[in-house]
Design a protein around this motif. Sequence first.
Motif, short mmCIF file in Angstrom:
data_model
loop_
_atom_site.label_atom_id
_atom_site.label_comp_id
_atom_site.label_asym_id
_atom_site.label_seq_id
_atom_site.Cartn_x
_atom_site.Cartn_y
_atom_site.Cartn_z
N THR A 155 0.58 -1.10 0.29
CA THR A 155 -0.23 -0.11 0.10
C THR A 155 0.87 1.26 0.47
O THR A 155 0.30 2.29 -0.60
CB THR A 155 -0.91 -0.24 1.35
OG1 THR A 155 -2.19 -1.48 1.20
CG2 THR A 155 -1.59 1.31 1.10
N ALA A 180 -0.23 5.53 5.09
CA ALA A 180 0.33 4.18 4.78
C ALA A 180 1.77 3.80 5.41
O ALA A 180 1.57 2.98 5.95
CB ALA A 180 1.19 4.13 3.71
N SER A 207 -3.99 3.53 -9.27
CA SER A 207 -3.52 3.32 -7.72
C SER A 207 -4.89 2.36 -7.40
O SER A 207 -4.91 1.06 -6.43
CB SER A 207 -3.37 4.68 -7.03
OG SER A 207 -4.38 4.98 -6.44
N GLN A 208 -6.04 2.80 -7.19
CA GLN A 208 -6.82 2.41 -6.51
C GLN A 208 -7.23 0.87 -7.13
O GLN A 208 -7.11 -0.71 -6.30
CB GLN A 208 -8.84 2.64 -7.09
CG GLN A 208 -8.66 4.12 -6.51
CD GLN A 208 -10.18 4.63 -6.91
OE1 GLN A 208 -10.59 5.11 -7.76
NE2 GLN A 208 -10.28 5.44 -6.22
N GLU A 255 -4.57 -1.27 -5.21
CA GLU A 255 -4.95 -1.19 -3.77
C GLU A 255 -6.15 -2.46 -3.82
O GLU A 255 -5.44 -3.36 -3.31
CB GLU A 255 -5.58 -0.19 -3.48
CG GLU A 255 -4.85 1.22 -2.98
CD GLU A 255 -5.10 2.03 -2.25
OE1 GLU A 255 -6.08 2.28 -2.44
OE2 GLU A 255 -4.53 3.00 -2.45
N SER A 298 -3.64 -5.57 -4.60
CA SER A 298 -3.49 -5.42 -3.03
C SER A 298 -4.36 -6.43 -2.14
O SER A 298 -3.68 -7.86 -1.28
CB SER A 298 -2.49 -5.06 -2.58
OG SER A 298 -1.70 -4.59 -3.88
N GLN A 299 -5.36 -5.97 -1.80
CA GLN A 299 -5.95 -6.60 -0.87
C GLN A 299 -6.84 -7.04 -0.99
O GLN A 299 -6.76 -8.40 0.09
CB GLN A 299 -7.41 -5.27 -0.67
CG GLN A 299 -8.39 -5.52 0.36
CD GLN A 299 -7.47 -5.34 1.84
OE1 GLN A 299 -7.00 -4.30 1.70
NE2 GLN A 299 -7.46 -5.92 2.57
#
Length: 451
Positions: free
Chosen positions: A169, A218, A417-418, A421, A424-425
């Motif tokens: 993040t 972050a 970026s969203q 994210e 990754s999430q």
Amino acid sequence: MMNKKRVIAVLTLVSLVFLISRGYCEENKAGKDISLSLEDAINMALKNNRDIQIQQEEISVAKANMLAAYGQFLPKVNLDAGYTHNGAILQIPVAGSKKDPGIFSGYKNDNKLGVSIDDSIYNGGANFANFKQAKLGLEVQEETLRSRKLDLEFETKRLYYGLLLAYETERIAKDLVNQAQSHYEDVKNKFSQGTASKFDLLQSKVQVSKLIPELVKARNAIDSIMADFKKLLSLKMRDRITVKEKLAYSPIQINEEEFLKNAYMRRPEMILKSLGVDIGKWQIEMAKAGGRAQVNAGLAYNYRSDNPGNMFNNRHSNWSAGLNVTIPIFDGFSTKAKVQEAKARYAQAGLDKENLSDQIAVDIKRACLDLNQALSIIDASKDNIEEAKEALKIAGISYDNGAGTNIDILDTQVTLSQIEENYSQGIYDYLMAKAFLERSIGEGFLRGGQK
């Protein structure tokens, strides 16, 4: 001259020792550098955790209890010795006896020495029931240890994966800030050349200001998780940890029925409930023993004399042997009450086991749903990352050529970026769903070291 050289040499040596000691203290004060894989972290947590150490001592206690229960089957051997001074004694002449009459009536200075053996031949099955409960009690403590190890392993995974997600993040937030700053510098140059509006310039500058707090959050998230991680591993806060692994996943085959079957057989909490039912069964037998016959036997051999130096001969020796049988007729309903209580607790244990069985089914269902959901998010995000990067490139070219707007670039940066994210999430959620599934089944990462 020689004395001066010696003084200089001594001072030099003292200085070196001081500098080395100071350097060692500074290094010790600064903390250690520790690089950990997930396996390393789990091993360290298991080694340093005090609850695990306490539970290991509980196993030692249970082993001692089992030895004590086994000892109830063995005869008790006692060595008896004593001295009594009597003010008066009763003289009983025994005609034709080879024994000293004092053996039966005592001496003024009465010296005794003997050995006795007592054994409980049958006590209604109480000893056997007690031994069975002690043996099951040892299994309970072993499974409790395994349960605590699995809980600690799950918590270690949560924090380790949390660190991996936090680092990722932070990387995404840093990349977004760098992109925004780079774009701001580009717009600034265009504005100075008259090819960009002041609105675009201000808009780009505001975008950088909006993104910097997210980068700070972050980084704070990393520090917060790291503090919890060090506490879990019993490390000092000044120690520096680096994780060896990256945020990645390996998909597993989902078979809910197989998972559920394994959970019923291997989850320590389920085994503990089964052991509780077995213990309840033997508690009933223990309670019933109070209403059954008791059979005890004893054997003794003694020496008794008023002269310790002349004690060990046939005139001063005597032996006895006996058998005692006790049959309870009425105990005021005590045994009946204890049996009823034991049966009620046995029924409770069975209901507890059924409740846990239902909960395990819910846990397995939840884990499978979470795995599928996380995998769907991963698959959807993975394909969109490259497309979002391509869209950002196109937006930049369009803006340079005057065909696109500044807001297109800013929106595309945030969108990229969203998506990253979300990806990754999704991986983190998948790893945690897998960890929860393993905990629900009763499997550990270190399968060879769970007992």
